[in-house]
Design a protein around this motif. Sequence first.
Motif, short mmCIF file in Angstrom:
data_model
loop_
_atom_site.label_atom_id
_atom_site.label_comp_id
_atom_site.label_asym_id
_atom_site.label_seq_id
_atom_site.Cartn_x
_atom_site.Cartn_y
_atom_site.Cartn_z
N GLY A 99 0.80 -1.23 0.00
CA GLY A 99 0.00 0.00 0.00
C GLY A 99 0.83 1.28 0.00
N THR A 100 2.11 1.15 -0.31
CA THR A 100 2.96 2.34 -0.38
C THR A 100 2.54 3.18 -1.58
N HIS A 101 2.49 4.46 -1.40
CA HIS A 101 2.09 5.36 -2.49
C HIS A 101 3.29 6.14 -3.00
N ALA A 102 4.43 5.46 -3.15
CA ALA A 102 5.64 6.10 -3.65
C ALA A 102 5.42 6.52 -5.10
N VAL A 103 6.01 7.63 -5.46
CA VAL A 103 5.88 8.18 -6.81
C VAL A 103 6.93 7.54 -7.70
N CYS A 104 6.56 7.30 -8.96
CA CYS A 104 7.49 6.74 -9.94
C CYS A 104 8.48 7.82 -10.36
N ARG A 105 9.72 7.65 -9.98
CA ARG A 105 10.80 8.54 -10.42
C ARG A 105 11.76 7.75 -11.29
N CYS A 106 11.20 6.80 -12.03
CA CYS A 106 12.00 5.90 -12.87
C CYS A 106 12.82 6.66 -13.90
N PHE A 107 12.30 7.79 -14.36
CA PHE A 107 12.98 8.58 -15.38
C PHE A 107 13.32 9.97 -14.88
N GLY A 108 13.53 10.09 -13.58
CA GLY A 108 13.90 11.38 -13.01
C GLY A 108 12.78 11.95 -12.18
N GLY A 109 12.85 13.24 -11.96
CA GLY A 109 11.94 13.88 -11.03
C GLY A 109 10.65 14.42 -11.60
N ALA A 110 10.41 14.27 -12.91
CA ALA A 110 9.25 14.92 -13.53
C ALA A 110 7.91 14.24 -13.21
N SER A 111 7.90 12.94 -13.09
CA SER A 111 6.64 12.21 -12.91
C SER A 111 6.06 12.42 -11.52
N THR A 112 4.74 12.46 -11.48
CA THR A 112 4.03 12.54 -10.20
C THR A 112 3.11 11.33 -10.02
N SER A 113 3.20 10.37 -10.94
CA SER A 113 2.33 9.20 -10.89
C SER A 113 2.82 8.22 -9.83
N PRO A 114 1.91 7.73 -8.98
CA PRO A 114 2.31 6.71 -8.01
C PRO A 114 2.63 5.39 -8.72
N LEU A 115 3.54 4.64 -8.15
CA LEU A 115 3.87 3.33 -8.71
C LEU A 115 2.64 2.44 -8.67
N GLY A 116 2.47 1.65 -9.71
CA GLY A 116 1.30 0.78 -9.77
C GLY A 116 1.53 -0.41 -10.67
N VAL A 117 0.46 -1.10 -10.99
CA VAL A 117 0.52 -2.32 -11.77
C VAL A 117 1.12 -2.06 -13.16
N ARG A 118 0.82 -0.91 -13.77
CA ARG A 118 1.35 -0.65 -15.11
C ARG A 118 2.88 -0.61 -15.11
N HIS A 119 3.48 -0.16 -14.00
CA HIS A 119 4.94 -0.13 -13.92
C HIS A 119 5.51 -1.54 -13.80
N ILE A 120 4.81 -2.40 -13.10
CA ILE A 120 5.24 -3.80 -12.98
C ILE A 120 5.16 -4.47 -14.35
N VAL A 121 4.01 -4.30 -15.02
CA VAL A 121 3.81 -4.92 -16.33
C VAL A 121 4.85 -4.39 -17.32
N ARG A 122 5.09 -3.08 -17.32
CA ARG A 122 6.09 -2.48 -18.22
C ARG A 122 7.45 -3.15 -18.02
N ASN A 123 7.88 -3.28 -16.77
CA ASN A 123 9.20 -3.83 -16.51
C ASN A 123 9.29 -5.31 -16.87
N VAL A 124 8.25 -6.07 -16.60
CA VAL A 124 8.26 -7.50 -16.94
C VAL A 124 8.29 -7.68 -18.46
N LEU A 125 7.50 -6.89 -19.19
CA LEU A 125 7.50 -7.00 -20.65
C LEU A 125 8.86 -6.61 -21.24
N LEU A 126 9.44 -5.54 -20.73
CA LEU A 126 10.77 -5.12 -21.21
C LEU A 126 11.82 -6.19 -20.89
N ALA A 127 11.72 -6.79 -19.71
CA ALA A 127 12.68 -7.85 -19.35
C ALA A 127 12.54 -9.04 -20.30
#
Length: 193
Positions: A99-127
Amino acid sequence: MQYLEFGIRCLIGTVFLAAAVGKAASGRSFAAFTSSLGDLGLVPLRAVRPVAVAIVAGEGLVCLLLAAPWARLPALGLAGAAALLLAFAVAIACAVARGTHAVCRCFGGASTSPLGVRHIVRNVLLAGLALAAAGTILRPDIGPARPAGLIVAALGGLLVGGCVAALDTIADLFRPMSPIPTARSRHPARPGR
C-alpha cells in the motif's frame, strides 16, 4: 531476426539511457529519485543513497554494453537489463502490495504518478524482450545485415523506447479530468432562494 534484435537493443538502450540521464541530470532529479527509493521502504535509510547511485551506474553500464560492437557485450547488456528490470518489478510489486504510495521517479523527477501495476507490467515486458533479444544475438549469423534494415529497426526501437519512457505522461493525457469549478459551484445558492 537480426533486425528485430537490433530494434529491441535500441528500445532497451533508449529506456535505460532516459532513466539514467533523467535521474542524474541534476541534483534535484537525483534527490527526487533517492527520496522515492526511500519511500518504497525496501532499503534501510542509510543505504538509500548508495543503492540509488548503484542503480544509476547499472543503468549507464547497460547502455554502454548495448552500444558495444561485439556480439557478446550487447548480449550481456540485455541480460543485465533484464535482471535490473525484474528486480525493479519485484520491488514495485512489494511496495504496491504493502500500500505504499511512492511516486514513480524511474525517469527522473518529472513524474508525479504513483507506482502501480502498469509499472510492474512495463518492466516485466521489457525484461522479456531483453532476454529474447539476448538469446538471438548469440545465435550464428544468418547473413550480413543491410544498413537500411538496421536504420528502420533503430528508428522503431528509439520511437517505442521514447514512448515507454514517457508512459506516465502519456497515461496522464488519457486520465479523466476533474470538473472545472464554475461560479455557481464556488458559491452555492443559499437555501430559500
